[in-house]
Design a protein around this motif. Structure first.
Motif, mmCIF file in Angstrom:
data_model
loop_
_atom_site.group_PDB
_atom_site.id
_atom_site.type_symbol
_atom_site.label_atom_id
_atom_site.label_comp_id
_atom_site.label_asym_id
_atom_site.label_seq_id
_atom_site.Cartn_x
_atom_site.Cartn_y
_atom_site.Cartn_z
ATOM 1 N N GLN A 19 0.835 -1.198 0.000
ATOM 2 C CA GLN A 19 0.000 0.000 0.000
ATOM 3 C C GLN A 19 0.874 1.254 0.000
ATOM 4 O OE1 GLN A 19 -2.494 0.112 3.492
ATOM 5 N NE2 GLN A 19 -3.539 1.992 2.873
ATOM 6 N N ILE A 20 1.922 1.246 0.781
ATOM 7 C CA ILE A 20 2.838 2.388 0.869
ATOM 8 C C ILE A 20 3.597 2.562 -0.438
ATOM 9 C CG2 ILE A 20 4.926 3.244 2.007
ATOM 10 C CD1 ILE A 20 3.789 1.929 4.619
ATOM 11 N N LEU A 21 4.073 1.472 -1.021
ATOM 12 C CA LEU A 21 4.831 1.566 -2.273
ATOM 13 C C LEU A 21 3.961 2.083 -3.418
ATOM 14 C CD1 LEU A 21 6.983 -1.697 -2.073
ATOM 15 C CD2 LEU A 21 7.719 0.661 -1.642
ATOM 16 N N ASP A 22 2.717 1.601 -3.495
ATOM 17 C CA ASP A 22 1.804 2.111 -4.525
ATOM 18 C C ASP A 22 1.526 3.597 -4.317
ATOM 19 O OD1 ASP A 22 1.530 -0.251 -5.955
ATOM 20 O OD2 ASP A 22 -0.265 -0.896 -4.864
ATOM 21 N N ALA A 23 1.311 3.976 -3.069
ATOM 22 C CA ALA A 23 1.038 5.389 -2.765
ATOM 23 C C ALA A 23 2.245 6.254 -3.098
ATOM 24 C CB ALA A 23 0.656 5.544 -1.295
ATOM 25 N N ALA A 24 3.441 5.752 -2.847
ATOM 26 C CA ALA A 24 4.654 6.523 -3.154
ATOM 27 C C ALA A 24 4.788 6.747 -4.657
ATOM 28 C CB ALA A 24 5.883 5.805 -2.604
ATOM 29 N N ALA A 25 4.488 5.716 -5.444
ATOM 30 C CA ALA A 25 4.560 5.877 -6.899
ATOM 31 C C ALA A 25 3.543 6.906 -7.372
ATOM 32 C CB ALA A 25 4.340 4.531 -7.591
ATOM 33 N N ARG A 26 2.327 6.843 -6.842
ATOM 34 C CA ARG A 26 1.309 7.839 -7.223
ATOM 35 C C ARG A 26 1.716 9.235 -6.757
ATOM 36 N NH1 ARG A 26 -1.986 3.788 -5.172
ATOM 37 N NH2 ARG A 26 -2.513 5.071 -3.368
ATOM 38 N N ALA A 27 2.278 9.330 -5.556
ATOM 39 C CA ALA A 27 2.723 10.636 -5.036
ATOM 40 C C ALA A 27 3.837 11.208 -5.908
ATOM 41 C CB ALA A 27 3.193 10.506 -3.585
ATOM 42 N N TYR A 28 4.665 10.341 -6.450
ATOM 43 C CA TYR A 28 5.736 10.790 -7.341
ATOM 44 C C TYR A 28 5.146 11.558 -8.520
ATOM 45 C CZ TYR A 28 9.662 10.719 -10.570
ATOM 46 O OH TYR A 28 10.657 11.098 -11.432
ATOM 47 N N GLN A 105 -0.425 0.994 -17.204
ATOM 48 C CA GLN A 105 -1.695 1.621 -16.841
ATOM 49 C C GLN A 105 -2.190 1.157 -15.477
ATOM 50 O OE1 GLN A 105 -4.770 2.471 -19.943
ATOM 51 N NE2 GLN A 105 -3.479 1.076 -21.135
ATOM 52 N N SER A 106 -1.851 -0.057 -15.104
ATOM 53 C CA SER A 106 -2.335 -0.577 -13.825
ATOM 54 C C SER A 106 -1.264 -0.583 -12.741
ATOM 55 C CB SER A 106 -2.871 -2.001 -14.011
ATOM 56 O OG SER A 106 -1.823 -2.861 -14.425
ATOM 57 N N HIS A 157 13.581 5.682 -29.356
ATOM 58 C CA HIS A 157 12.445 6.425 -29.906
ATOM 59 C C HIS A 157 11.132 5.705 -29.607
ATOM 60 C CE1 HIS A 157 15.416 8.215 -33.052
ATOM 61 N NE2 HIS A 157 15.623 8.668 -31.835
ATOM 62 N N MET A 158 11.143 4.381 -29.764
ATOM 63 C CA MET A 158 9.942 3.604 -29.480
ATOM 64 C C MET A 158 9.541 3.759 -28.011
ATOM 65 S SD MET A 158 9.273 -0.504 -29.780
ATOM 66 C CE MET A 158 10.046 -0.896 -28.218
ATOM 67 N N LEU A 159 10.507 3.611 -27.113
ATOM 68 C CA LEU A 159 10.211 3.741 -25.685
ATOM 69 C C LEU A 159 9.779 5.162 -25.330
ATOM 70 C CD1 LEU A 159 13.003 1.521 -24.082
ATOM 71 C CD2 LEU A 159 10.554 1.010 -24.289
ATOM 72 N N ALA A 160 10.350 6.152 -26.003
ATOM 73 C CA ALA A 160 9.957 7.544 -25.742
ATOM 74 C C ALA A 160 8.490 7.767 -26.083
ATOM 75 C CB ALA A 160 10.851 8.501 -26.534
ATOM 76 N N VAL A 161 8.044 7.196 -27.186
ATOM 77 C CA VAL A 161 6.622 7.310 -27.564
ATOM 78 C C VAL A 161 5.756 6.666 -26.487
ATOM 79 C CG1 VAL A 161 4.857 6.520 -29.202
ATOM 80 C CG2 VAL A 161 7.020 7.458 -30.056
ATOM 81 N N LEU A 162 6.119 5.465 -26.068
ATOM 82 C CA LEU A 162 5.327 4.747 -25.065
ATOM 83 C C LEU A 162 5.307 5.480 -23.729
ATOM 84 C CD1 LEU A 162 6.508 1.090 -25.808
ATOM 85 C CD2 LEU A 162 4.344 2.150 -26.475
ATOM 86 N N VAL A 163 6.479 5.897 -23.260
ATOM 87 C CA VAL A 163 6.574 6.593 -21.965
ATOM 88 C C VAL A 163 5.818 7.915 -22.016
ATOM 89 C CG1 VAL A 163 8.176 7.786 -20.406
ATOM 90 C CG2 VAL A 163 8.712 5.492 -21.206
ATOM 91 N N GLY A 164 6.004 8.658 -23.084
ATOM 92 C CA GLY A 164 5.330 9.955 -23.203
ATOM 93 C C GLY A 164 3.819 9.836 -23.232
ATOM 94 N N CYS A 165 3.331 8.904 -24.021
ATOM 95 C CA CYS A 165 1.874 8.746 -24.116
ATOM 96 C C CYS A 165 1.272 8.214 -22.820
ATOM 97 C CB CYS A 165 1.523 7.822 -25.282
ATOM 98 S SG CYS A 165 1.853 8.562 -26.899
ATOM 99 N N TYR A 171 0.139 12.117 -15.432
ATOM 100 C CA TYR A 171 0.337 13.551 -15.198
ATOM 101 C C TYR A 171 -0.885 14.394 -15.558
ATOM 102 C CZ TYR A 171 5.236 12.607 -14.307
ATOM 103 O OH TYR A 171 6.406 12.150 -13.756
ATOM 104 N N ALA A 172 -1.608 13.990 -16.597
ATOM 105 C CA ALA A 172 -2.752 14.795 -17.030
ATOM 106 C C ALA A 172 -4.081 14.195 -16.593
ATOM 107 C CB ALA A 172 -2.725 14.956 -18.551
ATOM 108 N N GLY A 173 -4.037 13.028 -15.978
ATOM 109 C CA GLY A 173 -5.265 12.410 -15.503
ATOM 110 C C GLY A 173 -6.107 11.799 -16.606
ATOM 111 N N THR A 174 -5.524 11.568 -17.775
ATOM 112 C CA THR A 174 -6.241 10.918 -18.862
ATOM 113 C C THR A 174 -6.458 9.465 -18.479
ATOM 114 O OG1 THR A 174 -5.119 12.349 -20.433
ATOM 115 C CG2 THR A 174 -6.171 10.391 -21.333
#
Length: 194
Positions: A19-28, A105-106, A157-165, A171-174
């Motif tokens: 629970q703490i580790l998941d919360a830390a990732a979200r807080a990041y 995503q999960s 480049h491939m990873l940049a597309v994946l990470v960015g999207c 970050y944007a709550g999409t």
């Protein structure tokens, strides 16, 4: 009311840690990486003292978040590598991209591994930065590069597309990502002639 058994206490300890580790990732993502223990406690809906009991400082917490994220990513890479079959290289990469996006995503911890890799683990102390970079390169990047049969920077480049999207989700709550479109863009990034 009966006291908890040793096994029940251990299970509760492991659940609380997760629970703490998941919360830390979200807080990041919520704080842009500049969170503290109080932010994590708030995100986990736990007391500050409880989180502090498990993680007396932010650096130990980030270390465990990344370590568990690496474990999950490495397991996914292994499973994917064993189930590739004889399909075409582009189809294999497409499946890998879908696997990553689905996992990210999960699982914010798994996404954080790749997100921080794209930033060369700049937010970590120097000694941890080198260890994380080496682990990423050896266990995640180099196997992907060999599977993709690319030694140029097209995997970057491939990873940049994946990470960015996928970053839009955090970050944007999409909430919903157009996985098919993102995968097409990622495959175009790796197959495009230089």
């Amino acid at each position: 009311m009966c006291p908890r058994t040793k096994e029940q206490n251990e299970l509760l300890r492991l659940q609380r840690r997760e629970q703490i580790l998941d919360a830390a990732a979200r807080a990041y993502f919520r704080t842009g990486g500049s969170f503290d223990i109080r932010d994590v406690a708030r995100e986990a809906e736990l007391g500050y003292g409880t989180v502090y009991h498990y993680y007396p400082n932010r650096h130990l917490l980030i270390e465990d978040v990344l370590s568990s994220g690496f474990d999950r990513c490495e397991q996914a890479m292994e499973e994917w590598a064993h189930s590739r079959g004889d399909s075409s290289n582009d189809k294999q990469l497409s499946t890998y991209c879908r696997t990553l996006l689905g996992m990210w995503q999960s699982d914010p911890r798994a996404y954080l591994v790749y997100k921080m890799a794209s930033e060369h683990y700049a937010g970590l102390p120097e000694k941890d930065r080198h260890v994380s970079k080496r682990r990423f390169m050896e266990r995640l990047y180099t196997p992907l590069q060999s599977i993709a049969r690319r030694e140029d920077d097209s995997v970057d480049h491939m990873l940049a597309v994946l990470v960015g999207c996928c970053g839009l989700r955090y970050y944007a709550g999409t909430s919903d990502l157009d996985v098919d479109r993102i995968v097409r863009l990622a495959i175009q990034a790796i197959t495009k002639e230089s």
